[in-house]
Design an enzyme around this catalytic site. Structure first.
Site, PDB file in Angstrom:
ATOM      1  N   GLU A 135     -34.233  -3.024   4.102  1.00  0.00           N
ATOM      2  CA  GLU A 135     -34.747  -3.728   2.932  1.00  0.00           C
ATOM      3  C   GLU A 135     -36.164  -4.242   3.154  1.00  0.00           C
ATOM      4  O   GLU A 135     -36.600  -4.487   4.275  1.00  0.00           O
ATOM      5  CB  GLU A 135     -33.845  -4.918   2.585  1.00  0.00           C
ATOM      6  N   HIS A 140     -33.070  -8.003  -6.618  1.00  0.00           N
ATOM      7  CA  HIS A 140     -33.287  -7.438  -5.286  1.00  0.00           C
ATOM      8  C   HIS A 140     -32.490  -6.159  -5.143  1.00  0.00           C
ATOM      9  O   HIS A 140     -31.404  -6.019  -5.708  1.00  0.00           O
ATOM     10  CB  HIS A 140     -32.882  -8.445  -4.204  1.00  0.00           C
ATOM     11  N   CYS A 198     -39.162  -4.733  -2.651  1.00  0.00           N
ATOM     12  CA  CYS A 198     -37.846  -4.094  -2.496  1.00  0.00           C
ATOM     13  C   CYS A 198     -37.729  -2.800  -3.287  1.00  0.00           C
ATOM     14  O   CYS A 198     -37.303  -1.762  -2.755  1.00  0.00           O
ATOM     15  CB  CYS A 198     -36.736  -5.080  -2.856  1.00  0.00           C
TER      16      CYS A 198
END
Length: 281
Positions: A167, A155, A96
């Site tokens: 993402e 994240h 990420c």
């Protein structure tokens, strides 16, 4: 008959118009990776375009991917907590924060966000931060969404607008466009300022150095620096003494990007930092 046909045609057209979703809703529903709302800066729009190019290319999520010497896809590592990552060392891709790093490096022409999700959220290059309670209303494409707690942000993703994001989500999947998961542990968002660095900037040393809610070792922990980190200091004050590696210092610095304090003993420089004002009580 002609009048009746025209009337029926007009009514049909109006019905189609009324039942059609707004343009933004259609864009959000069709799965495209693109800027889906107005108002973003040119740099933020370029960051979205760079992330979306990787999504459209079908690049893999790869744990640890994107954290090489230069921004870009790299082979990943096995995450000991995720059996699905067994093939990540064979997959050229991004995790990420690796994707976020690459997107903004492409957009700004420099490696602005080299680090993991927490470092990217707490960056001294923030133009603004938004809490989870504020929702998605104030956000613009290119803003960075984060999940977790102040102590552990785990994240990060690139906002597209219209409630959608790009993402690198998890091992075993490719980069994707998703609906923003604003429930659960959604923490908030940050807007990146790619312009000249501002403020009193210093560098920490050591690893696992905690920031605190107050200038005391007994204060609640906010965030730990995993390694040397660039920080912006707003002001400093004399408070509780801290000893480390044979040195003692009673000066503490307030870090506006963290909303927290750190002992000056962990900041490179003199015990009382040059050029930084004293904090008002």
């Amino acid at each position: 008959m002609l009048y009746r046909s025209v009337l029926l045609g007009t009514l049909t057209a109006l019905l189609v118009l009324l039942l059609s979703p707004p343009a933004g809703a259609a864009a959000a529903a069709d799965g495209r990776c693109a800027v889906l709302a107005p108002g973003a800066s040119p740099t933020a729009e370029r960051a979205v375009a760079a992330a979306c190019a990787q999504v459209d290319a079908g690049v893999w999520y790869s744990w640890g991917g994107g954290h090489g010497p230069q921004p870009g896809a790299t082979y990943g590592q096995v995450d000991p907590d995720d059996p699905a990552s067994a093939h990540d060392p064979e997959r050229l891709g991004f995790d990420c924060s690796g994707l976020v790093r690459y997107a903004y490096a492409q957009a700004a022409g420099s490696d602005l966000l080299d680090g993991v999700a927490a470092g990217q959220f707490y960056t001294h290059r923030a133009a603004g931060r938004f809490t989870a309670a504020e929702g998605l209303g104030p956000l613009l494409p290119g803003d960075l969404l984060v999940w977790g707690t102040p102590q552990r942000l785990h994240h990060i993703a690139v906002y597209l607008g219209a409630g959608r994001m790009a993402e690198a989500r998890q091992s075993g999947t490719r980069l994707m466009v998703s609906d923003v998961r604003s429930a659960g542990d959604y923490h908030g968002a940050v807007r990146i300022d790619p312009g000249p660095e501002t403020g009193h900037l210093f560098r920490t040393w050591g690893s696992g150095v905690w920031t605190k809610t107050g200038p005391s070792v007994r204060a609640e922990r906010v965030h730990a620096f995993p390694g040397p980190t660039t920080i912006r200091v707003a002001c400093q004050k004399h408070a509780e003494s801290v000893t480390s590696d044979g040195y003692t210092n009673d000066a503490w610095s307030y870090l506006p990007d963290y909303g927290a304090w750190v002992s000056n003993i962990y900041v490179r420089g003199p015990a009382w930092l040059d050029g930084v004002p004293a904090c008002a009580d």
